[in-house]
Design a protein around this motif. Structure first.
Motif, PDB file in Angstrom:
ATOM      1  N   ASP A   1      -8.389   3.060  -1.142  1.00  0.00           N
ATOM      2  CA  ASP A   1      -8.982   4.208  -1.842  1.00  0.00           C
ATOM      3  C   ASP A   1      -9.529   3.833  -3.211  1.00  0.00           C
ATOM      4  O   ASP A   1     -10.085   4.674  -3.910  1.00  0.00           O
ATOM      5  CB  ASP A   1      -7.929   5.320  -2.000  1.00  0.00           C
TER       6      ASP A   1
ATOM      7  N   GLY B   1      -6.352  -0.629  -3.719  1.00  0.00           N
ATOM      8  CA  GLY B   1      -6.157  -0.385  -2.297  1.00  0.00           C
ATOM      9  C   GLY B   1      -7.421   0.163  -1.646  1.00  0.00           C
ATOM     10  O   GLY B   1      -8.497   0.204  -2.259  1.00  0.00           O
TER      11      GLY B   1
ATOM     12  N   ARG C   1      -2.040   8.498  -3.134  1.00  0.00           N
ATOM     13  CA  ARG C   1      -1.959   7.050  -2.909  1.00  0.00           C
ATOM     14  C   ARG C   1      -2.428   6.294  -4.151  1.00  0.00           C
ATOM     15  O   ARG C   1      -1.763   5.355  -4.606  1.00  0.00           O
ATOM     16  CB  ARG C   1      -2.797   6.634  -1.694  1.00  0.00           C
TER      17      ARG C   1
ATOM     18  N   ASP D   1       0.237   6.569  -6.896  1.00  0.00           N
ATOM     19  CA  ASP D   1       1.384   5.695  -6.607  1.00  0.00           C
ATOM     20  C   ASP D   1       1.039   4.237  -6.916  1.00  0.00           C
ATOM     21  O   ASP D   1       1.813   3.517  -7.554  1.00  0.00           O
ATOM     22  CB  ASP D   1       1.783   5.784  -5.127  1.00  0.00           C
ATOM     23  N   GLU D   2      -0.121   3.819  -6.430  1.00  0.00           N
ATOM     24  CA  GLU D   2      -0.528   2.429  -6.625  1.00  0.00           C
ATOM     25  C   GLU D   2      -0.794   2.141  -8.101  1.00  0.00           C
ATOM     26  O   GLU D   2      -0.441   1.067  -8.615  1.00  0.00           O
ATOM     27  CB  GLU D   2      -1.743   2.115  -5.754  1.00  0.00           C
TER      28      GLU D   2
ATOM     29  N   GLU E   1       0.847  -1.194   0.000  1.00  0.00           N
ATOM     30  CA  GLU E   1       0.000   0.000   0.000  1.00  0.00           C
ATOM     31  C   GLU E   1       0.883   1.245   0.000  1.00  0.00           C
ATOM     32  O   GLU E   1       1.914   1.283   0.660  1.00  0.00           O
ATOM     33  CB  GLU E   1      -0.892   0.024   1.237  1.00  0.00           C
ATOM     34  N   SER E   2       0.441   2.259  -0.744  1.00  0.00           N
ATOM     35  CA  SER E   2       1.173   3.517  -0.770  1.00  0.00           C
ATOM     36  C   SER E   2       1.090   4.182   0.603  1.00  0.00           C
ATOM     37  O   SER E   2       0.081   4.089   1.295  1.00  0.00           O
ATOM     38  CB  SER E   2       0.564   4.446  -1.825  1.00  0.00           C
ATOM     39  N   ARG E   3       2.135   4.886   0.960  1.00  0.00           N
ATOM     40  CA  ARG E   3       2.156   5.612   2.235  1.00  0.00           C
ATOM     41  C   ARG E   3       1.951   7.121   2.031  1.00  0.00           C
ATOM     42  O   ARG E   3       2.166   7.905   2.939  1.00  0.00           O
ATOM     43  CB  ARG E   3       3.472   5.352   2.954  1.00  0.00           C
ATOM     44  N   ALA E   4       1.539   7.498   0.828  1.00  0.00           N
ATOM     45  CA  ALA E   4       1.291   8.923   0.564  1.00  0.00           C
ATOM     46  C   ALA E   4       0.202   9.442   1.501  1.00  0.00           C
ATOM     47  O   ALA E   4      -0.659   8.694   1.965  1.00  0.00           O
ATOM     48  CB  ALA E   4       0.882   9.122  -0.896  1.00  0.00           C
ATOM     49  N   ARG E   5       0.235  10.747   1.743  1.00  0.00           N
ATOM     50  CA  ARG E   5      -0.665  11.348   2.733  1.00  0.00           C
ATOM     51  C   ARG E   5      -2.116  11.477   2.275  1.00  0.00           C
ATOM     52  O   ARG E   5      -3.027  11.339   3.058  1.00  0.00           O
ATOM     53  CB  ARG E   5      -0.155  12.728   3.139  1.00  0.00           C
ATOM     54  N   ASP E   6      -2.343  11.752   0.989  1.00  0.00           N
ATOM     55  CA  ASP E   6      -3.738  11.944   0.561  1.00  0.00           C
ATOM     56  C   ASP E   6      -4.149  10.856  -0.436  1.00  0.00           C
ATOM     57  O   ASP E   6      -3.312  10.218  -1.079  1.00  0.00           O
ATOM     58  CB  ASP E   6      -3.949  13.345  -0.037  1.00  0.00           C
ATOM     59  N   ALA E   7      -5.458  10.655  -0.573  1.00  0.00           N
ATOM     60  CA  ALA E   7      -6.014   9.568  -1.379  1.00  0.00           C
ATOM     61  C   ALA E   7      -5.572   9.653  -2.841  1.00  0.00           C
ATOM     62  O   ALA E   7      -5.214   8.632  -3.440  1.00  0.00           O
ATOM     63  CB  ALA E   7      -7.533   9.567  -1.277  1.00  0.00           C
TER      64      ALA E   7
END
Length: 160
Positions: free
Chosen positions: A111, A109, A55, A58-59, A46-52
């Motif tokens: 989101d 993921g 994320r 990234d995914e 799972e991406s660890r980015a802060r906003d959906a």
């Protein structure tokens, strides 16, 4: 035809992983006889980015890197079409018969899948109207892939 499942998140050791592996092994036994070369599963952290949005982006990049050219892409999405097992089997059989090299199933993921990825999807499937944990979706997908193989082969596992 190869079948590839690309999933965000990992199945930890335990009953879900054991059940998923059981269906994958069962499919391998029957699938080769039906012209399915393999069933591969790729897990993406799972991406660890802060906003959906970040994320999902990234995914999506990680997922896209694993999708072979000329694949039929199928998304598992709560907004997707609810289809029965026989219809699911017909889709797989048709792609195999049309010499589609790979059917790729995507499990996004928390989101969901990015809009960019959803635009590339050939079929979007929902396992009912309920929201399911990703671990359960993976097990249900692998069971449906195995069930599709039994339907295509005339095996008595599926009883409509």
């Amino acid at each position: 035809m190869r079948i590839v499942v690309i999933a965000i998140g990992r199945l930890k050791q335990g009953p879900e992983r054991e059940l998923a592996e059981r269906y994958r092994e069962r499919f391998d036994d029957i699938g080769r006889k039906l012209g399915f070369r393999s069933l591969e599963i790729h897990e993406i952290p799972e991406s660890r980015a802060r906003d959906a949005a970040a994320r999902m982006a990234d995914e999506a990049a990680a997922i896209s890197a694993l999708i072979p050219d000329k694949s039929s892409i199928i998304a598992l999405d709560e907004r997707g079409e609810t289809i029965d097992s026989a219809t699911f089997a017909r889709h797989l059989g048709r792609w195999r018969d049309e010499s589609v090299p790979t059917a790729v199933f995507l499990i996004g993921g928390a989101d969901g899948l990015s809009p960019e990825l959803r635009r590339k999807v050939k079929l979007s499937v929902a396992f009912g109207k309920a929201t399911w944990p990703h671990q359960m979706v993976r097990v249900m997908l692998l069971e449906q892939i195995y069930r599709a193989a039994t339907i295509l082969s005339g095996h008595p596992y599926h009883r409509p």
